[in-house]
Design an enzyme around this catalytic site. Structure first.
Site, PDB file in Angstrom:
ATOM      1  N   MET A   1       1.158  -1.161   0.098  1.00  0.00           N
ATOM      2  CA  MET A   1       0.135   0.050  -0.074  1.00  0.00           C
ATOM      3  C   MET A   1       1.014   1.193  -0.166  1.00  0.00           C
ATOM      4  O   MET A   1       1.891   1.081   0.849  1.00  0.00           O
ATOM      5  CB  MET A   1      -0.998  -0.174   1.180  1.00  0.00           C
ATOM      6  CG  MET A   1      -1.798   1.258   1.416  1.00  0.00           C
ATOM      7  SD  MET A   1      -2.984   1.395   0.043  1.00  0.00           S
ATOM      8  CE  MET A   1      -3.188   3.321   0.177  1.00  0.00           C
TER       9      MET A   1
ATOM     10  N   ASN B   1       1.029   4.109   1.166  1.00  0.00           N
ATOM     11  CA  ASN B   1       1.159   5.359   2.005  1.00  0.00           C
ATOM     12  C   ASN B   1       2.399   6.504   1.774  1.00  0.00           C
ATOM     13  O   ASN B   1       3.408   5.704   1.909  1.00  0.00           O
ATOM     14  CB  ASN B   1       1.166   5.064   3.303  1.00  0.00           C
ATOM     15  CG  ASN B   1       0.190   3.671   3.552  1.00  0.00           C
ATOM     16  OD1 ASN B   1      -0.913   3.652   3.554  1.00  0.00           O
ATOM     17  ND2 ASN B   1       0.902   2.624   4.056  1.00  0.00           N
TER      18      ASN B   1
ATOM     19  N   GLU C   1       4.633   1.106  -5.889  1.00  0.00           N
ATOM     20  CA  GLU C   1       4.474   2.081  -4.915  1.00  0.00           C
ATOM     21  C   GLU C   1       5.294   3.207  -4.914  1.00  0.00           C
ATOM     22  O   GLU C   1       4.403   4.396  -4.484  1.00  0.00           O
ATOM     23  CB  GLU C   1       4.603   1.215  -3.473  1.00  0.00           C
ATOM     24  CG  GLU C   1       4.246  -0.159  -3.205  1.00  0.00           C
ATOM     25  CD  GLU C   1       2.513  -0.158  -3.751  1.00  0.00           C
ATOM     26  OE1 GLU C   1       1.992   0.772  -3.344  1.00  0.00           O
ATOM     27  OE2 GLU C   1       2.135  -1.258  -4.122  1.00  0.00           O
TER      28      GLU C   1
ATOM     29  N   HIS D   1       3.269   5.368  -7.254  1.00  0.00           N
ATOM     30  CA  HIS D   1       2.338   6.215  -6.632  1.00  0.00           C
ATOM     31  C   HIS D   1       2.529   7.500  -5.769  1.00  0.00           C
ATOM     32  O   HIS D   1       1.728   8.051  -5.519  1.00  0.00           O
ATOM     33  CB  HIS D   1       1.718   5.051  -5.582  1.00  0.00           C
ATOM     34  CG  HIS D   1       0.591   4.175  -6.192  1.00  0.00           C
ATOM     35  ND1 HIS D   1      -0.366   4.398  -7.226  1.00  0.00           N
ATOM     36  CD2 HIS D   1       0.368   2.801  -5.995  1.00  0.00           C
ATOM     37  CE1 HIS D   1      -0.920   3.357  -7.503  1.00  0.00           C
ATOM     38  NE2 HIS D   1      -0.630   2.280  -6.726  1.00  0.00           N
TER      39      HIS D   1
HETATM   40 ZN   LIG Z   1      -1.238   0.240  -6.670  1.00  0.00          ZN
END
Ligand SMILES: [Zn+2]
Length: 813
Positions: A257, A259, A290, A293
């Site tokens: 994830m 974050n 990630e 992102h």
């Molecule tokens: Zn993703």
């Protein structure tokens, strides 16, 4: 609990803007409950009514501008607020429950050493299980977080953390974040720090994985540094979130994830046993995904969940591209063809298929259902097509404009399209309509020297494809770039006599590929000679699709596997093909008793025996072979010193051998317990759960089933392991009663667990080897009733589509 709808979100955005969150958590109040205090500073544009999201065990107090609000007004996770125009300060204090399903504030105890760990997963609807908040992606705010934790713990989060006195932590103020990005990771984690290009890097894992994290640290930091360099150059914006921490945490549902500043990963990605190179390569791409992102998703965030696909497609495309261009892992696009695209092509041909864009999520929960092979793999393939269509300069210039214009804010697909147009893209709206707002793949077929393009029946579309036609013959390999802009495109060549004509030989587009008769005839004798592993991946993608459509017979598929596997040089390809053979081809498409099993097993054994000893290729062949071995003495020999030379029987290889023995009924509970004594880790405990569920005994199946459908105290990983160990094609008689029970018992699981775990459990627990019309009738009548809620319905409906496909293949055979 109602999920926030898009209309509710819009109304709240009209009314509110959030300045800051001051979060204070106390993690020292035992193993069930933590204390949470959220102070939200916000302003309202006018007088109005709205609500704040909070899902506590016990709502202790609420103050709005120092005036108490009655906590008993809380209903379904929403506390109504009546507001006048102006500045406000809302303070919410609550006792919250730790979770054990990977959502909210997950807490787990490592069986290896009894140490406890927590992490926050706030994605989608989970933030109010930890803090009081206005939980939607387009209400960003800065966070100042404080944590009281047991002494000896480490706390990390979205900004740098300081232990100001023993057990009392303060995090610096974060940049503006959406609620679903806020996180903390806390526990006696083992941490390693480095620096790259002025960015402080940290990696973290549980103490029991410390030595494995140490061993992998150089590789993880190297890949992280390579990605930062690549993204800095491509995006033209430096990484915007300060330190970059990567925490490998227990029992994580997703791969990872994103974050900001504190990415959480599933901790199987810290390898405690030898793994094939394809696994290391895969971990690199998760890291890169990630990291992409951090810019695309975190710095610029979708306005609403209906653009979730855009985050995922973009991060997926970037990860494969950067892995291929900037690291030593050269198999990225090989894996994409064999694994990711296969996943996406299956999804795009089920009845639940949807356009890449505009999935129209009316609420946050329904967005989760479209978090599938289309949003990731098809979206990435389509962005790869767009890159080919626009050219790399325009593509990257548009991305840079988009990120610069909307930094720290929110944006939509329309905003991104505008940025590409400003960068020089032409006819982009027509392209986007054709590729992003339609569903299902075109079929590209070679007939009489021309390439025929056919959209799915009932879903007309006119999609341009740019792809490479590869002609492979005894006179060499020749490529031609084809622009497929009409329904019939003439080809520059016929196939060479006895050779191959491979449409999309570089795996650049998204389509069902069908070869001409000459190529199909030549394939068995030529496949092993195709030297480019991406071309082999593209060939296999087409073959597997044609087998599923009953256009290539099972025996031809097995012939091809037997030709290809002994010579396949990419361990990721061996793994993917072996997995397909042992679960789909043999088990779903045909009986496990067929001679096909022995033939595929022999080809994997040949690969194992000729691969370099100790290599990832040898290990991949061994792992692929195990589910096809039905000789208990042979399997036992692997555990007791007569494994093939070169194989190192470490924990992650011993457990699959034991699982196969368990499935065959050739081990006892005592054998499983003794393996667990040998490997008392968290991972070992999960393997033991899977092994016990695999035993072909009534009481084992009964215990496992009651766990899956009735025990809300089990962790997400325990539930998954029970499901994975449960169904085997050779235990049909024993498992027959559970086919009915699946449809009867499943609805109750929606009350036991939440979000992704409910959907995942429904999928894993499906009786996938009970391929019969009776199962289909049971499924159809269950789906037409009211018992299945939306989270279950989609999972079950997808498995039912797979069942229909298997029935059709069996009928054709
Ligand atoms: Zn993703």
């Amino acid at each position: 609990m109602p999920s926030l709808t898009v209309d509710e979100a819009r109304a709240r955005t009209d009314l509110l803007s959030i300045a800051s969150y001051d979060v204070d958590l106390d993690l020292t109040r035992g193993d069930k409950v933590f204390r949470s205090r959220s102070e939200i500073a916000f302003r309202t544009a006018r007088d109005g009514e709205t609500f704040v999201d909070v899902r506590p065990l016990d709502l202790l107090s609420v103050l709005l501008n120092d005036q108490p609000i009655d906590p008993s007004g809380l209903s379904d996770g929403r506390l109504p607020l009546r507001l006048t125009a102006g500045e406000h300060r809302l303070v919410i204090e609550a006792d919250m429950a730790y979770s054990h399903d990977g959502e909210g504030m997950h807490r787990s105890v490592d069986p290896a050493d009894d140490l406890s760990y927590v992490y926050a997963m706030t994605f989608l609807d989970a933030a109010p299980r930890i803090i009081g908040c206005f939980d939607q992606p387009d209400l960003k705010a800065v966070y100042r977080t404080r944590v009281t934790a047991p002494t000896g713990w480490t706390v990390i989060g979205n900004a740098r953390a300081h232990e100001e006195e023993p057990g009392r932590w303060r995090l610096d103020e974060s940049p503006p974040l959406s609620t679903y990005f806020w996180t903390i990771v806390a526990g006696p984690y083992h941490s390693i720090s480095r620096e790259h290009d002025g960015i402080r890097l940290g990696i973290h894992a549980t103490q029991s994985l410390a030595k494995h994290l140490d061993a992998d640290a150089d590789e993880i930091f190297t890949v992280t540094g390579q990605s930062f360099d690549a993204y800095h150059e491509m995006f033209g914006i430096r990484y915007p979130f300060g330190d970059y921490n990567q925490a490998f945490v227990p029992e994580f549902n997703a791969g990872a994830m994103e974050n900001p500043g504190c990415v959480t990963f599933r901790d199987e990605l810290v390898f405690r046993s030898r793994v094939p190179k394809g696994q290391r390569s895969w971990r690199s791409r998760v890291i890169m995904h990630e990291m992409a992102h951090q810019w695309f998703g975190d710095l610029v965030t979708m306005r609403w969940w209906d653009d979730l696909w855009l985050n995922e497609s973009f991060a997926e495309y970037m990860a494969y591209r950067v892995c291929d261009e900037a690291t030593d892992f050269t198999d990225a696009w090989v894996e994409f063809a064999h694994v990711r695209k296969h996943w996406g092509m299956l999804a795009d041909q089920r009845s639940s298929t949807h356009p890449v864009a505009g999935n129209g999520a009316v609420d946050a929960e329904s967005a989760l259902a479209d978090f599938d092979g289309i949003s990731y793999a098809k979206g990435a393939a389509v962005l790869k097509q767009l890159n080919a269509y626009l050219g790399d300069d325009v593509f990257l210039e548009g991305v840079r404009r988009h990120l610069t214009t909307h930094a720290y804010g929110n944006a939509t697909l329309a905003d991104l399209l505008e940025a590409w147009k400003a960068a020089g893209a032409h006819e982009l709206d027509a392209w986007a309509d054709a590729w992003l707002r339609t569903s299902g793949p075109d079929t590209l077929t070679i007939v009489d020297g021309a390439l025929h393009r056919t959209p799915p029946l009932d879903r007309p579309a006119s999609r341009p494809h740019r792809l490479t036609l590869r002609r492979i013959g005894s006179d060499g390999v020749f490529d031609a770039v084809l622009d497929v802009t009409s329904d019939v495109t003439p080809l520059p060549w016929r196939p060479a006599p006895g050779g191959l004509l491979v449409t999309d030989g570089q795996d650049e587009t998204w389509a069902k590929i069908r070869y001409d008769a000459d190529t199909l005839t030549a394939l068995p004798s030529r496949l092993a000679e195709v030297s480019d592993p991406v071309t082999r991946g593209a060939l296999w993608l087409a073959v597997r699709d044609a087998v599923a459509d009953a256009e290539i017979s099972l025996s031809t598929a097995v012939d091809l596997l037997c030709v290809a596997l002994p010579h396949e040089t990419e361990d990721i390809a061996v793994s993917a093909l072996a997995n397909w053979a042992s679960t789909v081809l043999i088990g779903q498409f045909t009986e496990v008793t067929s001679e096909h099993r022995e033939r595929v097993a022999a080809s994997l054994r040949a690969r194992l025996d000729t691969a370099p000893q100790g290599s990832g290729l040898q290990l991949a062949a061994a792992l692929g072979l195990l589910p096809l071995l039905h000789d208990p003495d042979l399997l036992r020999g692997w555990l007791t010193g007569s494994a093939p030379v070169g194989l190192v029987m470490d924990a992650e290889l011993r457990w699959p051998v034991l699982t196969q023995l368990a499935r065959l009924g050739a081990v006892t509970d005592r054998d499983i317990a003794s393996e667990l004594t040998r490997d008392p880790s968290a991972q070992g405990a999960i393997h033991a759960v899977r092994c016990r569920a695999a035993l072909p005994r009534e009481e084992s199946k009964d215990v496992a089933w009651r766990g899956v459908v009735g025990d809300g105290s089990l962790s997400n990983y325990e539930v998954y392991a029970l499901c994975e160990g449960f169904w085997w094609p050779d235990q049909a008689e024993l498992l027959a009663p559970y086919v009915d029970r699946y449809f009867d018992d499943l609805p109750a699981t929606a009350a036991l667990r939440s979000g992704i775990v409910v959907a995942q459990t429904a999928s894993l627990a499906f009786p996938k080897y009970a391929v019969s019309h009776r199962t289909l009738e049971l499924a159809e009548s269950s789906l037409s009733g009211a018992a299945f809620g939306p989270a279950l319905r989609r999972s079950v409906a997808d498995r039912v589509d797979d069942l229909r496909q298997a029935l059709a293949v069996r009928a054709a055979a």
